[in-house]
Design a protein around this motif. Sequence first.
Motif, mmCIF file in Angstrom:
data_model
loop_
_atom_site.group_PDB
_atom_site.id
_atom_site.type_symbol
_atom_site.label_atom_id
_atom_site.label_comp_id
_atom_site.label_asym_id
_atom_site.label_seq_id
_atom_site.Cartn_x
_atom_site.Cartn_y
_atom_site.Cartn_z
ATOM 1 N N ALA A 72 0.819 -1.216 0.000
ATOM 2 C CA ALA A 72 0.000 0.000 0.000
ATOM 3 C C ALA A 72 0.851 1.263 0.000
ATOM 4 O O ALA A 72 0.336 2.346 -0.231
ATOM 5 C CB ALA A 72 -0.933 0.003 1.213
ATOM 6 N N ASP A 73 2.162 1.128 0.242
ATOM 7 C CA ASP A 73 3.051 2.291 0.231
ATOM 8 C C ASP A 73 4.077 2.189 -0.898
ATOM 9 O O ASP A 73 5.207 2.643 -0.772
ATOM 10 C CB ASP A 73 3.748 2.434 1.579
ATOM 11 N N ALA A 74 3.659 1.629 -2.014
ATOM 12 C CA ALA A 74 4.550 1.427 -3.162
ATOM 13 C C ALA A 74 5.007 2.760 -3.751
ATOM 14 O O ALA A 74 4.398 3.807 -3.508
ATOM 15 C CB ALA A 74 3.828 0.611 -4.237
ATOM 16 N N ASP A 75 6.067 2.700 -4.529
ATOM 17 C CA ASP A 75 6.559 3.888 -5.235
ATOM 18 C C ASP A 75 5.594 4.311 -6.338
ATOM 19 O O ASP A 75 5.478 5.492 -6.638
ATOM 20 C CB ASP A 75 7.928 3.626 -5.863
ATOM 21 N N LEU A 76 4.955 3.333 -6.952
ATOM 22 C CA LEU A 76 3.993 3.628 -8.010
ATOM 23 C C LEU A 76 3.009 2.483 -8.165
ATOM 24 O O LEU A 76 3.223 1.392 -7.649
ATOM 25 C CB LEU A 76 4.685 3.917 -9.348
ATOM 26 N N ILE A 77 1.925 2.778 -8.876
ATOM 27 C CA ILE A 77 0.885 1.791 -9.164
ATOM 28 C C ILE A 77 0.805 1.614 -10.672
ATOM 29 O O ILE A 77 0.797 2.600 -11.414
ATOM 30 C CB ILE A 77 -0.499 2.244 -8.641
ATOM 31 N N ILE A 78 0.731 0.362 -11.091
ATOM 32 C CA ILE A 78 0.449 0.052 -12.495
ATOM 33 C C ILE A 78 -0.939 -0.568 -12.533
ATOM 34 O O ILE A 78 -1.194 -1.577 -11.870
ATOM 35 C CB ILE A 78 1.475 -0.912 -13.111
ATOM 36 N N VAL A 131 2.865 -7.215 -14.159
ATOM 37 C CA VAL A 131 3.558 -8.006 -13.135
ATOM 38 C C VAL A 131 5.023 -8.197 -13.518
ATOM 39 O O VAL A 131 5.924 -8.062 -12.673
ATOM 40 C CB VAL A 131 2.849 -9.357 -12.902
ATOM 41 N N HIS A 132 5.278 -8.487 -14.784
ATOM 42 C CA HIS A 132 6.672 -8.650 -15.226
ATOM 43 C C HIS A 132 7.439 -7.331 -15.087
ATOM 44 O O HIS A 132 8.598 -7.329 -14.669
ATOM 45 C CB HIS A 132 6.731 -9.173 -16.661
ATOM 46 N N ARG A 160 10.781 -6.482 -12.711
ATOM 47 C CA ARG A 160 12.007 -5.826 -13.192
ATOM 48 C C ARG A 160 12.295 -4.555 -12.410
ATOM 49 O O ARG A 160 13.446 -4.280 -12.068
ATOM 50 C CB ARG A 160 11.905 -5.522 -14.687
ATOM 51 N N LEU A 161 11.263 -3.789 -12.112
ATOM 52 C CA LEU A 161 11.455 -2.572 -11.322
ATOM 53 C C LEU A 161 11.880 -2.911 -9.898
ATOM 54 O O LEU A 161 12.689 -2.201 -9.298
ATOM 55 C CB LEU A 161 10.179 -1.735 -11.333
ATOM 56 N N GLY A 162 11.351 -3.992 -9.374
ATOM 57 C CA GLY A 162 11.746 -4.445 -8.044
ATOM 58 C C GLY A 162 13.218 -4.813 -7.978
ATOM 59 O O GLY A 162 13.888 -4.570 -6.963
ATOM 60 N N ASP A 163 13.737 -5.368 -9.061
ATOM 61 C CA ASP A 163 15.156 -5.711 -9.115
ATOM 62 C C ASP A 163 16.042 -4.476 -9.001
ATOM 63 O O ASP A 163 17.198 -4.578 -8.598
ATOM 64 C CB ASP A 163 15.490 -6.450 -10.417
ATOM 65 N N SER A 164 15.502 -3.300 -9.357
ATOM 66 C CA SER A 164 16.281 -2.066 -9.244
ATOM 67 C C SER A 164 15.848 -1.225 -8.034
ATOM 68 O O SER A 164 16.156 -0.036 -7.959
ATOM 69 C CB SER A 164 16.188 -1.255 -10.536
ATOM 70 N N GLY A 165 15.120 -1.849 -7.108
ATOM 71 C CA GLY A 165 14.817 -1.192 -5.843
ATOM 72 C C GLY A 165 13.499 -0.443 -5.747
ATOM 73 O O GLY A 165 13.234 0.202 -4.738
ATOM 74 N N THR A 200 8.680 -0.780 -22.594
ATOM 75 C CA THR A 200 8.110 0.574 -22.564
ATOM 76 C C THR A 200 7.508 0.868 -21.197
ATOM 77 O O THR A 200 7.654 1.970 -20.667
ATOM 78 C CB THR A 200 7.048 0.739 -23.664
ATOM 79 N N LEU A 201 6.846 -0.110 -20.628
ATOM 80 C CA LEU A 201 6.243 0.067 -19.306
ATOM 81 C C LEU A 201 7.315 0.348 -18.251
ATOM 82 O O LEU A 201 7.174 1.276 -17.438
ATOM 83 C CB LEU A 201 5.412 -1.165 -18.949
ATOM 84 N N VAL A 202 8.405 -0.402 -18.278
ATOM 85 C CA VAL A 202 9.495 -0.193 -17.320
ATOM 86 C C VAL A 202 10.130 1.184 -17.520
ATOM 87 O O VAL A 202 10.366 1.917 -16.556
ATOM 88 C CB VAL A 202 10.547 -1.320 -17.428
ATOM 89 N N ALA A 203 10.384 1.562 -18.765
ATOM 90 C CA ALA A 203 10.980 2.871 -19.048
ATOM 91 C C ALA A 203 10.065 4.007 -18.579
ATOM 92 O O ALA A 203 10.532 4.995 -17.989
ATOM 93 C CB ALA A 203 11.280 3.003 -20.542
ATOM 94 N N THR A 204 8.771 3.860 -18.820
ATOM 95 C CA THR A 204 7.809 4.881 -18.392
ATOM 96 C C THR A 204 7.775 4.970 -16.872
ATOM 97 O O THR A 204 7.741 6.064 -16.302
ATOM 98 C CB THR A 204 6.411 4.567 -18.957
#
Length: 154
Positions: free
Chosen positions: A32-38, A49-50, A54-59, A138-142
């Motif tokens: 509930a305190d995530a950096d962002l929501i997709i 989810v994928h 990938r974003l989780g791997d970079s913190g 594109t989703l990860v870059a955005t």
Amino acid sequence: MHQLRDITPATTPPLDIAAATHRGGYVVTGPADADLIIIATGTEVALAVHAADRLGDSGHTVRVVSMPCREWFDSQPTDYRHHVLPPTITRRIAIEAGRSDSWWKYVGSHGRVLGVDDFGTSGPGPQVMARAGIDVDTLVATARELVATPLPRP
């Protein structure tokens, strides 16, 4: 009971998809305190989810929300809607291989929408979707761009 086991991390309890779908939108994974929501719908949920992995791997922490029916979600009590889309998380991305206009109310002025607002492109499905920006890269870059952008002060 249908369960979403194949795309959720092992730490997330399986969801009862039928019950969750009747609410119009539900949390697939993420705090509930995530950096962002997709926010995604249909097959784009797996992309979300994928991308979150990938974003989780970079913190970065990411909440993924499946929203199969916006009208049903909008009819839910405010506390449920705020549980799924906490108002404190204003960095949001919606992704759907469809029109983008109806997603802006969920992502707000600090969000982004990855959608398809034209038609008539021909070719193999994955290539057409990648050209439209409906892909994990594109989703990860955005998401990275969105997280790196400072929010205006209240």
